[in-house]
Design a protein around this motif. Structure first.
Motif, PDB file in Angstrom:
ATOM      1  N   ALA A 191       0.812  -1.221   0.000  1.00 42.79           N
ATOM      2  CA  ALA A 191       0.000   0.000   0.000  1.00 42.79           C
ATOM      3  C   ALA A 191       0.846   1.272   0.000  1.00 42.79           C
ATOM      4  CB  ALA A 191      -0.940   0.001   1.201  1.00 42.79           C
ATOM      5  N   VAL A 192       2.038   1.176   0.556  1.00 42.30           N
ATOM      6  CA  VAL A 192       2.807   2.409   0.769  1.00 42.30           C
ATOM      7  C   VAL A 192       4.213   2.402   0.171  1.00 42.30           C
ATOM      8  CG1 VAL A 192       1.575   3.032   2.890  1.00 42.30           C
ATOM      9  CG2 VAL A 192       3.660   1.614   3.039  1.00 42.30           C
ATOM     10  N   SER A 193       4.715   1.228  -0.230  1.00 38.72           N
ATOM     11  CA  SER A 193       6.146   1.118  -0.556  1.00 38.72           C
ATOM     12  C   SER A 193       6.372   0.538  -1.946  1.00 38.72           C
ATOM     13  CB  SER A 193       6.831   0.224   0.488  1.00 38.72           C
ATOM     14  OG  SER A 193       8.184   0.017   0.151  1.00 38.72           O
ATOM     15  N   GLU A 194       7.434   0.987  -2.573  1.00 40.16           N
ATOM     16  CA  GLU A 194       7.851   0.418  -3.857  1.00 40.16           C
ATOM     17  C   GLU A 194       8.843  -0.725  -3.659  1.00 40.16           C
ATOM     18  OE1 GLU A 194       6.733   1.542  -6.925  1.00 40.16           O
ATOM     19  OE2 GLU A 194       5.373   2.761  -5.703  1.00 40.16           O
ATOM     20  N   CYS A 195       9.244  -0.961  -2.424  1.00 44.17           N
ATOM     21  CA  CYS A 195      10.275  -1.970  -2.143  1.00 44.17           C
ATOM     22  C   CYS A 195       9.811  -3.352  -2.602  1.00 44.17           C
ATOM     23  CB  CYS A 195      10.564  -1.991  -0.641  1.00 44.17           C
ATOM     24  SG  CYS A 195      11.806  -3.194  -0.153  1.00 44.17           S
ATOM     25  N   GLU A 196      10.669  -4.054  -3.344  1.00 42.31           N
ATOM     26  CA  GLU A 196      10.356  -5.431  -3.757  1.00 42.31           C
ATOM     27  C   GLU A 196      10.728  -6.356  -2.594  1.00 42.31           C
ATOM     28  OE1 GLU A 196      12.662  -7.143  -6.937  1.00 42.31           O
ATOM     29  OE2 GLU A 196      11.016  -8.455  -7.546  1.00 42.31           O
ATOM     30  N   ILE A 197       9.775  -6.542  -1.697  1.00 44.87           N
ATOM     31  CA  ILE A 197      10.116  -7.226  -0.448  1.00 44.87           C
ATOM     32  C   ILE A 197      10.357  -8.716  -0.642  1.00 44.87           C
ATOM     33  CG2 ILE A 197       9.079  -5.461   1.025  1.00 44.87           C
ATOM     34  CD1 ILE A 197       6.682  -7.331   1.430  1.00 44.87           C
ATOM     35  N   VAL A 198       9.765  -9.293  -1.684  1.00 43.24           N
ATOM     36  CA  VAL A 198      10.155 -10.661  -2.070  1.00 43.24           C
ATOM     37  C   VAL A 198      10.429 -10.677  -3.570  1.00 43.24           C
ATOM     38  CG1 VAL A 198       8.996 -11.965  -0.233  1.00 43.24           C
ATOM     39  CG2 VAL A 198       7.737 -11.405  -2.321  1.00 43.24           C
ATOM     40  N   ALA A 199      11.351 -11.525  -3.982  1.00 44.36           N
ATOM     41  CA  ALA A 199      11.676 -11.647  -5.401  1.00 44.36           C
ATOM     42  C   ALA A 199      10.474 -12.229  -6.143  1.00 44.36           C
ATOM     43  CB  ALA A 199      12.899 -12.551  -5.576  1.00 44.36           C
ATOM     44  N   SER A 200      10.363 -11.896  -7.412  1.00 43.74           N
ATOM     45  CA  SER A 200       9.174 -12.310  -8.167  1.00 43.74           C
ATOM     46  C   SER A 200       9.094 -13.822  -8.326  1.00 43.74           C
ATOM     47  CB  SER A 200       9.151 -11.626  -9.534  1.00 43.74           C
ATOM     48  OG  SER A 200      10.325 -11.942 -10.249  1.00 43.74           O
ATOM     49  N   ASP A 201      10.244 -14.506  -8.239  1.00 41.19           N
ATOM     50  CA  ASP A 201      10.207 -15.964  -8.373  1.00 41.19           C
ATOM     51  C   ASP A 201      10.163 -16.678  -7.027  1.00 41.19           C
ATOM     52  OD1 ASP A 201      12.741 -15.379  -7.521  1.00 41.19           O
ATOM     53  OD2 ASP A 201      13.766 -16.623  -8.997  1.00 41.19           O
ATOM     54  N   ASP A 202       9.963 -15.924  -5.960  1.00 37.39           N
ATOM     55  CA  ASP A 202       9.843 -16.523  -4.627  1.00 37.39           C
ATOM     56  C   ASP A 202       8.460 -17.177  -4.518  1.00 37.39           C
ATOM     57  OD1 ASP A 202       9.403 -16.899  -1.803  1.00 37.39           O
ATOM     58  OD2 ASP A 202      10.916 -15.364  -1.401  1.00 37.39           O
ATOM     59  N   PRO A 203       8.364 -18.395  -4.006  1.00 30.96           N
ATOM     60  CA  PRO A 203       7.041 -19.015  -3.831  1.00 30.96           C
ATOM     61  C   PRO A 203       6.087 -18.132  -3.023  1.00 30.96           C
ATOM     62  CG  PRO A 203       8.776 -20.622  -3.387  1.00 30.96           C
ATOM     63  CD  PRO A 203       9.457 -19.298  -3.601  1.00 30.96           C
ATOM     64  N   VAL A 204       6.646 -17.287  -2.171  1.00 29.24           N
ATOM     65  CA  VAL A 204       5.822 -16.385  -1.364  1.00 29.24           C
ATOM     66  C   VAL A 204       5.106 -15.372  -2.260  1.00 29.24           C
ATOM     67  CG1 VAL A 204       5.859 -14.651   0.471  1.00 29.24           C
ATOM     68  CG2 VAL A 204       7.290 -16.701   0.659  1.00 29.24           C
ATOM     69  N   ALA A 205       5.761 -14.935  -3.337  1.00 30.43           N
ATOM     70  CA  ALA A 205       5.146 -13.965  -4.249  1.00 30.43           C
ATOM     71  C   ALA A 205       3.938 -14.581  -4.961  1.00 30.43           C
ATOM     72  CB  ALA A 205       6.174 -13.466  -5.268  1.00 30.43           C
ATOM     73  N   GLY A 206       4.074 -15.806  -5.420  1.00 31.15           N
ATOM     74  CA  GLY A 206       2.955 -16.485  -6.080  1.00 31.15           C
ATOM     75  C   GLY A 206       1.780 -16.685  -5.139  1.00 31.15           C
ATOM     76  N   TRP A 207       2.101 -17.059  -3.904  1.00 32.02           N
ATOM     77  CA  TRP A 207       1.052 -17.226  -2.882  1.00 32.02           C
ATOM     78  C   TRP A 207       0.295 -15.922  -2.666  1.00 32.02           C
ATOM     79  CZ3 TRP A 207       2.037 -14.728   2.004  1.00 32.02           C
ATOM     80  CH2 TRP A 207       1.059 -14.954   2.978  1.00 32.02           C
ATOM     81  N   MET A 208       1.020 -14.801  -2.576  1.00 32.35           N
ATOM     82  CA  MET A 208       0.347 -13.519  -2.343  1.00 32.35           C
ATOM     83  C   MET A 208      -0.617 -13.175  -3.470  1.00 32.35           C
ATOM     84  SD  MET A 208       0.260 -11.960   0.397  1.00 32.35           S
ATOM     85  CE  MET A 208      -0.567 -10.506  -0.290  1.00 32.35           C
ATOM     86  N   GLN A 209      -0.238 -13.505  -4.701  1.00 27.51           N
ATOM     87  CA  GLN A 209      -1.161 -13.259  -5.819  1.00 27.51           C
ATOM     88  C   GLN A 209      -2.432 -14.093  -5.644  1.00 27.51           C
ATOM     89  OE1 GLN A 209      -0.802 -10.762  -7.963  1.00 27.51           O
ATOM     90  NE2 GLN A 209       0.977 -10.348  -6.664  1.00 27.51           N
ATOM     91  N   ARG A 210      -2.259 -15.339  -5.211  1.00 32.11           N
ATOM     92  CA  ARG A 210      -3.434 -16.208  -5.017  1.00 32.11           C
ATOM     93  C   ARG A 210      -4.299 -15.701  -3.856  1.00 32.11           C
ATOM     94  NH1 ARG A 210       0.714 -19.860  -6.200  1.00 32.11           N
ATOM     95  NH2 ARG A 210       1.068 -20.483  -4.039  1.00 32.11           N
ATOM     96  N   VAL A 211      -3.657 -15.251  -2.783  1.00 31.74           N
ATOM     97  CA  VAL A 211      -4.433 -14.748  -1.634  1.00 31.74           C
ATOM     98  C   VAL A 211      -5.218 -13.500  -2.039  1.00 31.74           C
ATOM     99  CG1 VAL A 211      -4.272 -13.698   0.654  1.00 31.74           C
ATOM    100  CG2 VAL A 211      -2.934 -15.742   0.136  1.00 31.74           C
ATOM    101  N   LYS A 212      -4.591 -12.614  -2.796  1.00 32.37           N
ATOM    102  CA  LYS A 212      -5.268 -11.370  -3.175  1.00 32.37           C
ATOM    103  C   LYS A 212      -6.521 -11.621  -4.013  1.00 32.37           C
ATOM    104  CE  LYS A 212      -2.506  -8.024  -4.615  1.00 32.37           C
ATOM    105  NZ  LYS A 212      -1.276  -7.422  -5.221  1.00 32.37           N
ATOM    106  N   ALA A 213      -6.540 -12.745  -4.692  1.00 37.15           N
ATOM    107  CA  ALA A 213      -7.729 -13.080  -5.497  1.00 37.15           C
ATOM    108  C   ALA A 213      -8.981 -13.207  -4.615  1.00 37.15           C
ATOM    109  CB  ALA A 213      -7.483 -14.375  -6.281  1.00 37.15           C
ATOM    110  N   VAL A 214      -8.776 -13.481  -3.338  1.00 42.80           N
ATOM    111  CA  VAL A 214      -9.907 -13.586  -2.396  1.00 42.80           C
ATOM    112  C   VAL A 214     -10.652 -12.242  -2.308  1.00 42.80           C
ATOM    113  CG1 VAL A 214     -10.492 -13.927   0.052  1.00 42.80           C
ATOM    114  CG2 VAL A 214      -8.797 -15.395  -1.053  1.00 42.80           C
ATOM    115  N   LEU A 215      -9.926 -11.146  -2.547  1.00 41.44           N
ATOM    116  CA  LEU A 215     -10.531  -9.817  -2.404  1.00 41.44           C
ATOM    117  C   LEU A 215     -11.406  -9.449  -3.606  1.00 41.44           C
ATOM    118  CD1 LEU A 215      -7.367  -8.005  -1.013  1.00 41.44           C
ATOM    119  CD2 LEU A 215      -9.462  -8.453   0.270  1.00 41.44           C
ATOM    120  N   ASN A 216     -11.284 -10.183  -4.690  1.00 38.57           N
ATOM    121  CA  ASN A 216     -12.029  -9.819  -5.917  1.00 38.57           C
ATOM    122  C   ASN A 216     -13.454 -10.389  -5.920  1.00 38.57           C
ATOM    123  OD1 ASN A 216      -9.724  -8.552  -6.759  1.00 38.57           O
ATOM    124  ND2 ASN A 216      -8.946 -10.371  -7.828  1.00 38.57           N
TER     125      ASN A 216
END
Lengths: 216, 216
Positions: A191-216
């Protein structure tokens, strides 16, 4: 409107509280409609007459619930026919609620100046002295050596990273509150930062995309 | 005998492997009889002809299973009528399996010299050079500053400590494999060390007493 969430808000209507995000994910999971009231740090005192509250605060019809965990338990108890936030057992989510504080401190070291910069002037005037007193140093000193803090944060994610190499969600095949607790930390940063806190190929990044789908 | 567990053993018949303890707790939870074969580090090569195994190794009738997690899954799958190791969902135990590596390193810093001293001469001759090469320093240097390592270990326990302030077991009201995974670390220390790794009034200490009752 039956349900009102007081949602911590920065300038540009950015909603950044990790704890409010837990509640928004929980409400979406349950399929419950709600309206939010954009609430600045300096608005919180106006929410009640007693001791200062923390957000999220949910007014569910005539019931006020404070604290993200209490809200999750309230939603589970009052809406048992909606999908469970604690499928199987509540113990897993409770552990995640106690584990997630291990990832917040290194993340705060990465983004607290971004949080400060996102606030409007009234909130900045509250936030800087309050946090600098807690940290015992300036915000600028607190975030120094970003490379080290990024490394520490990413290392702290190992328990979820190793889990997400095996299954799509922390809760298993589908997301639940055990996911939403740590997910709030990532939505806070986003919400507030441009920092890439996890690399795009980190399994954590893929999980976050899946979790965010819950909001749609 | 239908079931044989190869159990890592030090002098004085002390059984100290945290991973073997996980399996012994799992077998007790399932109510399954077994015999152990006391196995030194330097005996492990004789267990098979292929690549060196790690303990625990369980021979369950004609099936050999290696690795504590694989053994837990095997026991759950083959003995479904016995009490479940993963009540509710397996996801909680899987997370604990990925979280527990965060407490092993500071604990190793406290007890590795005790482990070494507990071994018989043949195992000591293997253990010291192997571990010193891994650590990049002598065992004595690795355990220096015990106060700092004790503090780090106890701090690393916070997620289970906070959970155990609320409920008697990590799994909830009754113990299950999500408890046995971290419990193995405490049984490892207890087998070889006099170090008081948690204070007697720590909620973690009370939990360990309750978990150990599973073995009786």
């Amino acid at each position: 409107m039956a349900r009102i969430l007081y949602d911590l808000t920065a300038s540009g209507d950015r909603r950044f509280s990790p704890y409010c995000w837990r509640t928004k994910l929980a409400l979406a999971h349950k399929g419950l409609d709600y309206e939010t009231v954009a609430t600045r740090f300096t608005d919180i005192d106006r929410l009640n007459d007693g001791p200062r509250l923390t957000l999220p605060v949910l007014d569910d019809n005539d019931v006020r619930i404070v604290d993200s965990w209490a809200i999750a338990e309230h939603l589970e108890g009052h809406y048992p026919d909606a999908p469970s936030l604690f499928p199987g057992s509540k113990a897993h989510a409770r552990f995640m609620n106690n584990w997630t504080p291990t990832i917040h401190p290194p993340l705060l070291r990465l983004i607290v100046l971004d949080v400060y910069n996102a606030l409007d002037a009234a909130d900045q005037a509250y936030f800087r002295p309050d946090r600098e007193a807690k940290f015992g140093m300036t915000l600028e000193a607190f975030v120094e050596d970003q490379d080290a803090h990024l490394k520490a944060f990413r290392a702290a994610l190992n328990p979820i990273r190793e889990t997400l190499k095996i299954q799509p969600f922390i809760s298993g095949d589908t997301p639940a509150y055990a996911d939403y607790i740590p997910a709030g930390a990532f939505l806070w940063a986003e919400a507030v930062s441009e920092c890439e806190i996890v690399a795009s190929d980190d399994p954590v990044a893929g999980w976050m995309q899946r979790v965010k789908a819950v909001l749609n």
